[in-house]
Design an enzyme around this catalytic site. Structure first.
Site, mmCIF file in Angstrom:
data_model
loop_
_atom_site.group_PDB
_atom_site.id
_atom_site.type_symbol
_atom_site.label_atom_id
_atom_site.label_comp_id
_atom_site.label_asym_id
_atom_site.label_seq_id
_atom_site.Cartn_x
_atom_site.Cartn_y
_atom_site.Cartn_z
ATOM 1 C CD1 TRP A 476 48.456 33.504 28.230
ATOM 2 C CD2 TRP A 476 48.866 31.569 27.202
ATOM 3 N NE1 TRP A 476 49.350 33.746 27.226
ATOM 4 C CE2 TRP A 476 49.624 32.586 26.580
ATOM 5 C CE3 TRP A 476 48.967 30.269 26.706
ATOM 6 C CZ2 TRP A 476 50.456 32.343 25.495
ATOM 7 C CZ3 TRP A 476 49.797 30.029 25.615
ATOM 8 C CH2 TRP A 476 50.544 31.052 25.029
ATOM 9 C CG ASP A 477 46.728 37.046 33.778
ATOM 10 O OD1 ASP A 477 46.197 37.836 32.996
ATOM 11 O OD2 ASP A 477 46.701 37.190 35.018
ATOM 12 C CB CYS A 525 43.242 35.504 31.921
ATOM 13 S SG CYS A 525 43.173 36.746 33.221
ATOM 14 C CG ASP A 547 41.177 41.117 37.000
ATOM 15 O OD1 ASP A 547 41.009 39.892 36.835
ATOM 16 O OD2 ASP A 547 42.285 41.680 36.884
HETATM 17 C C1 DGJ Z 1 45.069 39.307 36.470
HETATM 18 C C2 DGJ Z 1 43.971 38.298 36.355
HETATM 19 O O1 DGJ Z 1 42.889 38.832 35.658
HETATM 20 C C3 DGJ Z 1 43.584 37.822 37.740
HETATM 21 O O2 DGJ Z 1 42.509 36.940 37.672
HETATM 22 C C4 DGJ Z 1 44.771 37.169 38.383
HETATM 23 O O3 DGJ Z 1 45.112 35.988 37.695
HETATM 24 C C5 DGJ Z 1 45.952 38.137 38.409
HETATM 25 N N1 DGJ Z 1 46.215 38.708 37.118
HETATM 26 C C6 DGJ Z 1 47.194 37.435 38.886
HETATM 27 O O4 DGJ Z 1 48.300 38.225 38.819
#
Ligand code: DGJ
Length: 732
Positions: A476-477, A525, A547
Site C-alpha cells: 500500500w503506497d 509504503c 526508495d
Molecule cells: C514509490 C514506492 O516507494 C516504490 O517502491 C514504487 O512502488 C513506486 N512508488 C511505484 O509508483
C-alpha cells in the site's frame, strides 16, 4: 507490575520490575508529575518532590497562595493559569475564553488495556499490563478529561493518551489536544531526532537542550520522511551501550508535533501529539475526542536497550494478526526491473527465474490498472489493464501459484490522477480548496478520506480485485503530501478536522481490508519511507523503508530506522547495479548482507545477472530461509555507527544467546592503519562461540573484540570499499 493509589497523599505509583511512574493530585486539584525512571520503592508520599513556595514574579493559585503551576511539574498543562510553558491542550469555549482547569474527580485502575476508537494502539492482555484512568473535570467549561496510563509488566514502558468530553450544551472547540506531557526536573539532556527526506530517511541528529524549545513536526498529512514521530531524550554521554534515556514514540501516521521545552528554572517539558497547527475539533454536546497514543520508554543501560524495548513491544503488542512474529516470505518485486513498462510475459519470466532461485512470493508493483502506463494517469481506476494482464489479476495470480509462488500486488488507494475515470466522475472527492487550484504531487491529487463514502467506494473497488484472485500480499503506497486541505463535505467551522479525519479514513480502510482478508500480509509504503511510523505497524507489520536501494546508503537508513522500529518491519531488497538512485556498484554479496536485516527480497530481473551471481543468489535465499527468524526477531544491537566511522556493524542474537549473526560493512577503506577491534554485544560471557572457524569466549568477543584490519591476516579484512561480512556465531 502494579498501580497503587495512595489515598492520603493522593498519589499514584505505577511500577513494574524495571520502572516507576509517580504522580499525584496537586494542591489545586490538577494532576502533577513527580517521577519517571528506574524502579524505586513504593512509599505513601513523595510530596517533598513538589515545590510549595513561590519565587518573586511567579503567579500562584489564589486559594493556596503558594502553589505555582510554573514551578511544579504538570501532567497535562493548560495555558493561561500560571504555567507559562507549552500547553498540552487548549479549549475554546462559547464565550471566547481559552482558560481551563481540569481537577480530579475519580479514577479507575484495571488489568489489561482498552483499545482506542478507530486508532492504532498497543494492546495487552490482563496479565500483560495495568491501566490507570484519571477522570478530571472543568466545571466552568463543563467538560471531562480522562488521562490514561498503561504500564506493561515486561517492558519499561508507559503508554498514554487523553479523552475529552463535552458535557455542556454549548459547542466547544479543541484547538490543541496533545497525547502527553512529561515534565522532568532538570535539563541536562540531549535530544535525538530522526530526520531526512526521500531516499535518505531517518538519519539520527542530536542537539543539546538549553533554555528554549527544540521541536520537530509534520504538516504534510503523513508522519513524513522529513521528521519521524519518534524522539529520544538522553543524558550527555549516553550511547548505545550505557546511560540513561527516554524514548517517545507516537502511534500515529499524520501531522504531529514533538517538542522539548526547557524553562529558565531548569524544568524540561516533553510534549507529543497531533500537530495543533491546522487542527480544530469542535465538540458538540455529549461528543468525545480521543487523542492517539504515545509510548514512552525508559532505559538506564543505553540506546540498544531502549531500541530493543520498542522492537519487542511492537512485535508482541502492536503488530496483529497472522503475520505477528512470523518470519516473512522471501519476495521479488518488479518495480526497479520494469517500472510500469511490462507485459504478463515479462513478469512471468522474472517470476520463473526467481522461483528457480528459491523466492517464495511475487509482488506486482505499479502499472497494472486503468490507463497507468506512466505516472500521469490511471490512479483511482483499480481495474486491470487487459493489455498487461490479459486474464486479469486472477489469471496472473493463478499462473504464479501454479509455478509455486505466492502472489501480491501494489495499490495506492488514497490517490487519484486528474486523468482518471474516478476523477472525471467525482472531481469533488479530491482534497482541494474552493476557487483555488490544487497543487499536484507526482501528477496526482489526494482523495478526501475524511469522507466515509470515498473510503467505502475505494474499498469496494479493491475488494473486487482482491477477492477475484488468490492474493497473499498487498503493498500500500502513498506518494505525495497533502495540500489545499479542505473537504467539500464539511461546514466552515469543521475544516480543522480534515487532516485528522483523513488519517482516521486511512485507518478505516486498512481495518476493513484486514477484516475482509485476514491472511494477507500488508506492507505500507509512502515514496519509500515517508510514513514509517508505529501507527502503520498496527495495520501493516512491515514498511518499505526507502526508495534508496543502494546498499551503502541503506546501511545508514536501516541503522537510523532501528532506533525506533523492529528489524522485522524494515522492507529491504537487493536491487540491480549500478544502483538506480546513486549509480554505485556494490557486489551482490554486500547488497544481500545489508538486506538480510529486514523483510528480505529482491527487486531486479534475475535473468540479467551472471551465472555466478545467480548461484550466489540461490545460496543467499537458502541462508535467509534458515536464519530469517533470527534476523527479523532476534535481539538487535548496533555495534558501530556508519555516522561516526568508515565501517558499520551490528549483530542479532537469539533469545538464549547461543546463536548470533554479526554483520560488518566497510563503507570506505583506509590505508596505513593498524587493525582495530570490534566489540560484540549480547552474547553469553561464559559460552564458547565458533566464529569464522575460530573459537572465542563470549566475554572475549564482547570485551577484547574481533580484529578488523586491512588484510585477511588481521581478521576481518576491510581493505576494499564496500566489502562486507555476515557471520554466524554458534555457542557450544
Ligand atoms: C514509490 C514506492 O516507494 C516504490 O517502491 C514504487 O512502488 C513506486 N512508488 C511505484 O509508483
Amino acid at each position: 507490575m502494579n498501580i497503587i493509589w495512595h489515598k492520603k497523599s493522593r498519589q499514584y505509583h505505577l511500577y513494574n520490575d524495571k520502572i516507576s511512574y509517580i504522580m499525584g493530585i496537586s494542591p489545586v486539584g490538577e494532576l502533577g508529575g513527580i517521577y519517571f525512571g528506574k524502579r524505586i520503592h513504593d512509599k505513601e508520599e513523595f510530596s517533598y518532590a513538589d515545590y510549595r513556595f513561590a519565587l518573586p514574579n511567579v503567579t500562584v493559585d489564589p486559594d493556596t497562595e503558594s502553589y505555582s503551576r510554573e514551578l511544579n511539574r504538570q501532567e497535562y498543562p493548560s495555558f493561561g493559569t500560571g504555567d507559562f510553558g507549552a500547553a498540552a491542550f487548549e479549549v475554546e469555549q462559547s464565550n471566547g475564553s481559552r482558560i481551563s482547569s481540569f481537577t480530579y474527580k475519580s479514577h479507575s485502575i484495571f488489568k489489561g488495556k482498552t483499545p482506542l476508537n478507530g486508532l492504532p494502539a498497543t494492546y495487552a492482555g490482563e496479565d500483560e499490563a495495568m491501566t490507570l484512568e484519571v477522570t478530571l473535570e472543568d466545571d466552568v467549561a463543563k467538560m471531562t478529561l480522562v488521562l490514561s496510563y498503561t504500564i506493561f509488566d515486561k517492558y519499561p514502558v508507559v503508554a498514554r493518551h487523553a479523552v475529552f468530553r463535552n458535557n455542556g450544551t454549548e459547542t466547544v472547540k479543541l484547538t490543541r489536544a496533545l497525547s502527553m506531557c512529561l515534565d522532568l526536573p532538570d535539563r541536562d539532556y540531549r535530544w535525538m531526532q530522526f530526520s531526512g527526506a526521500w531516499a535518505r530517511e531517518r538519519i539520527p541528529q542530536e542537539k543539546e537542550l538549553s533554555a528554549g524549545s527544540v521541536m520537530i513536526e509534520s504538516k504534510r498529512g503523513v508522519s513524513s520522511a522529513n521528521q519521524n514521530p519518534f524522539v529520544i531524550i538522553k543524558r550527555p554521554g549516553t550511547d548505545d551501550f550505557s546511560g540513561d534515556a527516554f524514548g517517545f514514540s507516537f502511534v500515529y501516521s499524520g501531522n504531529f508535533l514533538a517538542q522539548a521545552e526547557c524553562d529558565t528554572f531548569g524544568r524540561t517539558r516533553i510534549l507529543m501529539g497531533i500537530n495543533p497547527e491546522r487542527f480544530g475539533w469542535p465538540l458538540e454536546k455529549g461528543e468525545e475526542f480521543e487523542t492517539p497514543e504515545v509510548v514512552m520508554a525508559v532505559t538506564g543501560s543505553g540506546l540498544n536497550d531502549l531500541s530493543q524495548t520498542y522492537h519487542s513491544l511492537y512485535n508482541n503488542n502492536l503488530v496483529r494478526g497472522k503475520w505477528k512474529n512470523r518470519p516473512r516470505p522471501v519476495l521479488i518485486n518488479n518495480w526497479e526491473a520494469t517500472f510500469m513498462d511490462f507485459t504478463e510475459e515479462r513478469i512471468l519470466s522474472i517470476a520463473e527465474k526467481a522461483k528457480e532461485a528459491g523466492v517464495e512470493l511475487f509482488v506486482l508493483d505499479d502499472g497494472w490498472f486503468g490507463e497507468r502506463n506512466d505516472d500521469y494517469a490511471g490512479l483511482g481506476d483499480w481495474i486491470e489493464n487487459p493489455d498487461k494482464l490479459p486474464q486479469g489479476m486472477k489469471g496472473l495470480a493463478r499462473k504464479m501459484n501454479a509455478m509455486g509462488l505466492k502472489f501480491g500486488f501494489w495499490i495506492e488507494p488514497e490517490m487519484v490522477n486528474p486523468d482518471s475515470n474516478l476523477f472525471r466522475r467525482h472531481p469533488d472527492w479530491a482534497l482541494q480548496t474552493p476557487g483555488r487550484k490544487a497543487s499536484l504531487g507526482r501528477h496526482q491529487l489526494v482523495l478526501d478520506y475524511s469522507r466515509e463514502e470515498v473510503v467505502d467506494y475505494v474499498f469496494d473497488m479493491l475488494k473486487k480485485v482482491i477477492s477475484d484472485a488468490p492474493i497473499s500480499y498487498i503493498k500500500w503506497d502513498m506518494n505525495r503530501s497533502l495540500t489545499e486541505v479542505y473537504s467539500a463535505e464539511l461546514p466552515p467551522q469543521k475544516q480543522g478536522m480534515v487532516y485528522h479525519k483523513y488519517v482516521l479514513g486511512v485507518y478505516r480502510l486498512y481495518e476493513k481490508l484486514r477484516a475482509e482478508f485476514p491472511e494477507i500480509l500488508f506492507e505500507s509504503c509512502s515514496s519509500g519511507g515517508n510514513r514509517f511510523d508505529a501507527g502503520m505497524l498496527y495495520y501493516a507489520p512491515q514498511a518499505w523503508c526507502s526508495d534508496n536501494t543502494d546498499a551503502i546508503d541503506r546501511i545508514k537508513i536501516q541503522y537510523g530506522t532501528s532506533y525506533g522500529y523492529p528489524i522485522s518491519s524494515i522492507g529491504a531488497h537487493v536491487s540491480a547495479v549500478p544502483n538506480q538512485q546513486t549509480g554505485r556498484n556494490v557486489s551482490i554479496t554486500t547488497r544481500a548482507n545489508v538486506a538480510y536485516f529486514g523483510a528480505f527480497g529482491y527487486e531486479l530481473d534475475l535473468n540479467h545477472i551472471t551465472d555466478e551471481e545467480f548461484e550466489e543468489v540461490k545460496r543467499q535465499i537458502e541462508f535467509m530461509k534458515e536464519n530469517r527468524e533470527l534476523f527479523q526477531f532476534g535481539r538487535f544491537y548496533r555495534l558501530r555507527s556508519p555516522f561516526e566511522a568508515d565501517q558499520a556493524a551490528w549483530i542479532v542474537v537469539s533469545e538464549d544467546g547461543k546463536r548470533a549473526i554479526l554483520a560488518l560493512y566497510c563503507m570506505r577503506s583506509n590505508v596505513n592503519m593498524l587493525p582495530g577491534f570490534l566489540k560484540l554485544a549480547g552474547l553469553k560471557e561464559d559460552a564458547l562461540y565458533t566464529l569464522k572457524g575460530e573459537e572465542y569466549y563470549g566475554d572475549e568477543l564482547m570485551n577484547l573484540g574481533v580484529p578488523v584490519g586491512r588484510l585477511a591476516a588481521d581478521g576481518f579484512a576491510i581493505g576494499r570499499d564496500f566489502v562486507s561480512y555476515v557471520e554466524v556465531l554458534e555457542a557450544k
